[in-house]
Design an enzyme around this catalytic site. Structure first.
Site, PDB file in Angstrom:
ATOM      1  N   CYS A  78     -43.084 -35.296  22.938  1.00 30.61           N
ATOM      2  CA  CYS A  78     -44.442 -34.801  23.203  1.00 30.61           C
ATOM      3  C   CYS A  78     -45.401 -35.476  22.208  1.00 30.61           C
ATOM      4  O   CYS A  78     -45.235 -35.317  20.987  1.00 30.61           O
ATOM      5  CB  CYS A  78     -44.490 -33.287  23.065  1.00 30.61           C
ATOM      6  SG  CYS A  78     -43.208 -32.454  24.031  1.00 30.61           S
ATOM      7  N   CYS A 118     -44.194 -14.185  16.988  1.00 22.11           N
ATOM      8  CA  CYS A 118     -43.705 -15.266  17.840  1.00 22.11           C
ATOM      9  C   CYS A 118     -42.800 -16.192  17.034  1.00 22.11           C
ATOM     10  O   CYS A 118     -43.153 -16.584  15.917  1.00 22.11           O
ATOM     11  CB  CYS A 118     -44.865 -16.070  18.399  1.00 22.11           C
ATOM     12  SG  CYS A 118     -46.096 -15.062  19.232  1.00 22.11           S
ATOM     13  N   CYS A 209     -46.299 -16.476  28.523  1.00 22.69           N
ATOM     14  CA  CYS A 209     -47.361 -17.029  27.677  1.00 22.69           C
ATOM     15  C   CYS A 209     -47.390 -18.515  27.971  1.00 22.69           C
ATOM     16  O   CYS A 209     -46.411 -19.222  27.702  1.00 22.69           O
ATOM     17  CB  CYS A 209     -47.036 -16.754  26.209  1.00 22.69           C
ATOM     18  SG  CYS A 209     -48.127 -17.576  25.038  1.00 22.69           S
TER      19      CYS A 209
HETATM   20  S1  SF4 Z   1     -40.796 -29.199  19.445  1.00 25.36           S
HETATM   21 FE1  SF4 Z   1     -41.620 -28.737  21.478  1.00 25.36          FE
HETATM   22  S2  SF4 Z   1     -43.616 -29.743  21.544  1.00 25.36           S
HETATM   23 FE2  SF4 Z   1     -42.455 -30.655  19.822  1.00 25.36          FE
HETATM   24  S3  SF4 Z   1     -41.461 -32.485  20.656  1.00 25.36           S
HETATM   25 FE3  SF4 Z   1     -40.022 -30.776  20.840  1.00 25.36          FE
HETATM   26  S4  SF4 Z   1     -40.373 -29.938  22.909  1.00 25.36           S
HETATM   27 FE4  SF4 Z   1     -42.156 -31.223  22.409  1.00 25.36          FE
END
Ligand code: SF4
Length: 344
Positions: A78, A118, A209
């Site tokens: 990501c 969370c 969420c």
């Molecule tokens: S922790 Fe979550 S947002 Fe970050 S790279 Fe991994 S899947 Fe993607």
């Protein structure tokens, strides 16, 4: 919806408990959402505030605290995330925290006024043995009288059910952006993968969420596309976190142009109009918004914030600064504690 009398209140404070998932009033086209985003600012704010007051008590801000229970080393890519193993961001990978560590953190959050706790873990998709360990963490948080939320990556249906059986209230899994822009942000999992996880969570009876991130170089139409996707989930999410990209050095999006703060407020306002009963949460990037823009976001219908000085691995306004801002705006801590009674 229930009514309670706050300890120092002179009139009833109406609190809304979204007992059932909000009904989806109908499908939104990207064009219709874009039209809302493009309204004159005063008209947009008026419409958002009108919807907000129809569905929520005023000056009612939910405080949620987020703890990274397993940090870094994630195999996904990501483009905004400092926890990806693909990017050199200086984040050190850490293993899953113990029940004792998480209990201490949840206690501190509760003492600081948080009503929901969370837990985030940087997994692509947890293994069944990971789910068993997280189930213990959930039971510990529930034992403190707090709502629990987890964000652990992609889930299979039996894993979602196991988390529900442990008492999980909310599962966070964001759509990030519009389907048309998604491939520019991440290519190690598909948009459909995300929708499938959301479906498993919903089927297990866990509240959803789900939100996204703006300021990632997307076009305005992609913001409309994200909001339409969220609003068209059947039903739409109970919580909608809206993040403004925190540009972390070492990530591919580190040099993205920041979103215009007033455009960010517009996104919040349209989220409120499209999803009247959802908690719209100011999430990552709040630190860089400053007080005036945050105040506009509350006016636009945001009614939840992440609270505490850290969001997984990026910064957040400290709790004292948040209390000062809420006081300045007339959102008293008394009302926050009334909200806490509601969730206890
Ligand atoms: S922790 Fe979550 S947002 Fe970050 S790279 Fe991994 S899947 Fe993607």
């Amino acid at each position: 919806m229930i009514e309670v009398l706050g300890k120092e209140a002179v009139r009833p404070v109406t609190l809304h408990r979204p007992a059932a998932a909000p009904a989806n009033p109908g499908r939104w086209s990207v064009e219709a959402v874009q039209t809302l985003l493009d309204l004159p600012f005063d008209e947009l704010m008026f419409r958002a505030q009108t919807v907000h007051r129809e569905h929520w008590p005023v000056r009612d801000i939910e405080l949620a605290t987020l703890l990274s229970v397993k940090t870094g080393g994630c195999p996904e890519n990501c483009g905004y995330c400092p926890q990806s193993a693909e990017f050199d961001t200086g984040v050190k990978a850490q293993k899953l925290m113990s029940v004792e560590e998480v209990t201490q953190a949840a206690l501190a959050a509760r003492d600081a006024g948080a009503t929901r706790f969370c837990m985030g873990a940087a997994w692509r998709a947890p293994k069944d043995r990971d789910i068993e360990k997280v189930a213990e963490l959930i039971r510990a948080v529930k034992g403190l009288g707090m709502q629990s939320c987890a964000t652990l990556g992609m889930l299979e249906s039996h894993q979602a059910q196991a988390l529900r059986d442990a008492g999980l209230d909310y599962y966070n899994h964001n759509l990030d952006t519009a389907p048309e822009y998604y491939g520019d942000i991440v290519d190690t999992r598909t948009y459909q993968d995300r929708l499938d996880t959301l479906a498993h969570v919903r089927s297990a009876g866990i509240s959803v969420c789900c939100g996204g991130i703006v300021g990632m170089g997307e076009a305005p139409v992609h913001r409309a596309g994200l909001l339409a996707q969220l609003a068209n989930l059947e039903p739409y999410p109970e919580s909608v976190p809206i993040n403004s990209l925190v540009r972390v050095p070492g990530t591919p999006l580190a040099d993205s142009d920041p979103i215009d703060p007033l455009d960010f407020v517009r996104v919040i306002a349209v989220a409120r109009i499209l999803m009247p009963k959802a908690r719209v949460r100011l999430s990552a990037g709040r630190q860089q918004l400053g007080e005036p823009v945050q105040a506009l976001c509350f006016l636009a219908g945001a009614n939840s914030i992440f609270y505490g000085d850290k969001l997984l691995v990026t910064g957040n306004p400290d709790a004292d600064a948040d209390r000062r801002l809420l006081d300045k705006l007339g959102y008293s801590t008394r009302q926050v504690s009334v909200q806490q009674e509601e969730h206890a």
